[in-house]
Scaffold this active site. Structure first.
Site, mmCIF file in Angstrom:
data_model
loop_
_atom_site.group_PDB
_atom_site.id
_atom_site.type_symbol
_atom_site.label_atom_id
_atom_site.label_comp_id
_atom_site.label_asym_id
_atom_site.label_seq_id
_atom_site.Cartn_x
_atom_site.Cartn_y
_atom_site.Cartn_z
ATOM 1 N N LYS A 291 11.340 -18.789 86.850
ATOM 2 C CA LYS A 291 12.721 -18.789 87.377
ATOM 3 C C LYS A 291 12.744 -18.688 88.895
ATOM 4 C CE LYS A 291 13.702 -15.226 84.772
ATOM 5 N NZ LYS A 291 12.551 -15.199 83.872
ATOM 6 N N GLN B 69 13.877 -11.449 83.507
ATOM 7 C CA GLN B 69 13.525 -11.504 82.084
ATOM 8 C C GLN B 69 14.208 -12.725 81.441
ATOM 9 O OE1 GLN B 69 14.669 -8.030 83.143
ATOM 10 N NE2 GLN B 69 12.619 -8.117 83.950
ATOM 11 N N GLY C 272 9.008 -10.093 88.034
ATOM 12 C CA GLY C 272 8.066 -10.502 89.077
ATOM 13 C C GLY C 272 8.300 -11.967 89.340
ATOM 14 N N HIS C 273 8.987 -12.274 90.418
ATOM 15 C CA HIS C 273 9.293 -13.671 90.716
ATOM 16 C C HIS C 273 8.373 -14.166 91.820
ATOM 17 C CE1 HIS C 273 13.569 -13.223 88.853
ATOM 18 N NE2 HIS C 273 12.611 -13.225 87.976
ATOM 19 N N ASP D 134 8.982 -15.124 82.386
ATOM 20 C CA ASP D 134 7.851 -15.824 82.999
ATOM 21 C C ASP D 134 7.969 -17.339 82.871
ATOM 22 O OD1 ASP D 134 6.719 -13.268 83.474
ATOM 23 O OD2 ASP D 134 6.001 -13.244 81.417
HETATM 24 P P1 IMP Z 1 10.436 -3.192 79.883
HETATM 25 O O1 IMP Z 1 11.405 -4.159 80.461
HETATM 26 O O2 IMP Z 1 9.412 -2.701 80.876
HETATM 27 O O3 IMP Z 1 11.086 -2.067 79.146
HETATM 28 O O4 IMP Z 1 9.570 -3.989 78.779
HETATM 29 C C1 IMP Z 1 10.132 -4.428 77.547
HETATM 30 C C2 IMP Z 1 9.540 -5.779 77.139
HETATM 31 O O5 IMP Z 1 9.970 -6.772 78.044
HETATM 32 C C3 IMP Z 1 8.012 -5.834 77.154
HETATM 33 O O6 IMP Z 1 7.565 -6.693 76.103
HETATM 34 C C4 IMP Z 1 7.697 -6.465 78.489
HETATM 35 O O7 IMP Z 1 6.443 -7.115 78.501
HETATM 36 C C5 IMP Z 1 8.840 -7.451 78.606
HETATM 37 N N1 IMP Z 1 9.191 -7.784 79.998
HETATM 38 C C6 IMP Z 1 9.896 -7.028 80.874
HETATM 39 N N2 IMP Z 1 10.047 -7.678 82.046
HETATM 40 C C7 IMP Z 1 9.442 -8.864 81.896
HETATM 41 C C8 IMP Z 1 9.297 -9.996 82.760
HETATM 42 O O8 IMP Z 1 9.788 -10.043 83.901
HETATM 43 N N3 IMP Z 1 8.597 -11.047 82.239
HETATM 44 C C9 IMP Z 1 8.105 -11.035 80.972
HETATM 45 N N4 IMP Z 1 8.221 -10.019 80.133
HETATM 46 C C10 IMP Z 1 8.889 -8.934 80.593
#
Ligand code: IMP
Length: 424
Positions: A12, A220, A36-37, A9
């Protein structure tokens, strides 16, 4: 390539979009629709989850690399939404080697989180972890399996043989029916995806050999990386720069610039250690002014002052060449502004990232205070027009990080940025 240096977040999408203007190809290499971009173009907001940001430029080939996990229904919904907004997705290429997220992955993500209770990871519940786990266990289904119905059914049979009893006996959930699932994916998704499935590794190398510009778009971030993040509170892929080699099939010598996107403060969504977290009114201010709610999950993000211990670690692990600093304008009304320059762990000063997870939990930030600028930066388009305090803040970050900033974001719009060096 563009990578996140915090917990995601960082914004990017905005800079990927800006850089994509001068690219021929934009490639996603890891993650899935947990990303989510957000891009704001001429007042229109686009929220992309799987489709690479370059899709908005007609001259760019957007590509989803082998390292991504794809929920085909989500991808097709996204394509439909983009098409309805007038964006042509016909050029989209999808790696046949990318793994599929299927409904049992999502169910397993949800029930596993519930089972963990207060120890939950706070995942996005999109099935990302279970899909990558199946990939590592060599029982995953790949995009190319959609092209061969016999193989698709066989593989589904093998994997459901294990998943169904797990769902039913451990988690008290209904089993999935092979035929229903196979028919759904082979009849609904395959015909629409077929034309997009490609040898993306070959295409990337053809582009590179032809002298084209290729941008790799990370999702991420560094501290959510499976190996380098705050495990287990991480995602299941490798967002770090090295992930591009595996997730897109290019060797390290092809990467000539690594831009680390760094928010002017820091946020985290989900569980896990966060030394600089602010639970006071300044934290609330950052959430409100920075609109810090998840693009997909709408969850409120935890916010805090910028952490340069993390940033220095990100510079090392990703070999960052420069920084793109985002959301500087969110700090407009704050005075003073604090920056974490080191941690105190058990009475000792630590300038670099503790490797032991429990030390990160115990780390107390050591801050330096800088004067705020108390000016609206949202209209500033050139470095010379920045108030001295904002310029000093940026210089301080550069000094702490040891790499220069090349881009600074001062608002969500495509044109709300300052270029510190020519964008190349
Ligand atoms: P997962 O990727 O859904 O397995 O989530 C694992 C961890 O990564 C959690 O703490 C999510 O909130 C975090 N996370 C996954 N994708 C994002 C992103 O695009 N932005 C921020 N946090 C993310």
């Amino acid at each position: 390539m563009v990578v996140g240096t915090q917990w995601g977040d960082e914004g990017k999408g905005k800079f990927t979009d800006l850089l994509a203007r001068d690219m021929d190809m934009v490639v996603r290499y890891q993650g899935g629709h947990n990303a989510g971009h957000t891009l704001v173009v001429e007042g229109q907001t686009f929220k992309l989850q799987l489709v690479p940001s370059g899709v908005l430029y007609p001259h760019v080939t957007p590509m989803i690399g082998n390292g991504v996990v794809i929920d085909p229904r989500v991808l097709l919904d996204e394509v439909d939404r983009l098409s309805a907004a007038g964006v042509d997705c016909g050029r989209l290429k999808i790696s046949g080697n990318a793994h599929l997220i299927l409904p049992y992955h999502q169910t397993l993500d949800v029930v596993a989180e519930r089972h963990l209770g207060r120890n939950k990871l706070g995942t996005t519940k999109r099935g990302i972890g279970p899909a990558y786990a199946d990939k590592a266990a060599r029982v995953g289904l790949r995009v190319q399996d959609l092209l061969d119905p016999k193989i698709f059914r066989e593989k589904l049979g093998v994997v459901l043989h294990e998943k169904n009893p797990l769902l039913a006996k451990v988690y008290n959930r209904l089993p999935f029916d092979i035929e229903t699932l196979a028919n759904q994916y082979l009849e609904e998704c395959r015909p629409r995806l077929e034309a997009h499935i490609a040898d993306t590794v070959g295409l990337v190398h053809d582009a590179l050999e032809g002298g084209q510009n290729v941008l790799f778009e990370g999702a991420q971030a560094m501290f959510l990386d499976l190996d380098h993040g705050t495990y287990p509170f991480v995602t299941s892929s490798n967002p770090v720069a090295g992930g591009v080699c595996v997730g897109a099939g290019v060797g390290p010598r092809h990467i000539d610039r690594v831009i680390g996107v760094t928010k002017a403060y820091i946020s985290r969504v989900g569980s896990g250690p966060f030394p600089c977290e602010l639970t006071d009114e300044i934290g609330d201010h950052l959430v409100d002014v920075g609109r810090e709610y998840g693009t997909n999950t709408k969850r409120r993000r935890r916010c805090g002052w910028l952490d340069t211990v993390m940033l220095r670690h990100a510079v090392r692990v990703n070999s960052l060449s420069d920084l793109a600093i985002t959301k500087l304008d969110v700090l407009d009304a704050l005075d003073p502004i604090k920056v974490c320059v080191a941690y105190e762990v058990d009475g000792e000063r630590r300038d670099s990232m503790p490797y032991h997870q429990s030390e990160i939990h115990r780390a107390v930030p050591i801050y330096e205070e800088l004067p705020g600028w108390c000016t609206d930066l949202s209209g500033v388009g050139d470095r010379a027009a920045l108030p001295r305090e904002a310029e000093d803040y940026l210089r301080f970050i550069e000094e702490q990080a040891g790499v220069p900033a090349s881009l600074v974001g001062v608002g969500p719009g495509r044109d709300q940025f300052i270029s510190f060096s020519p964008v190349s």
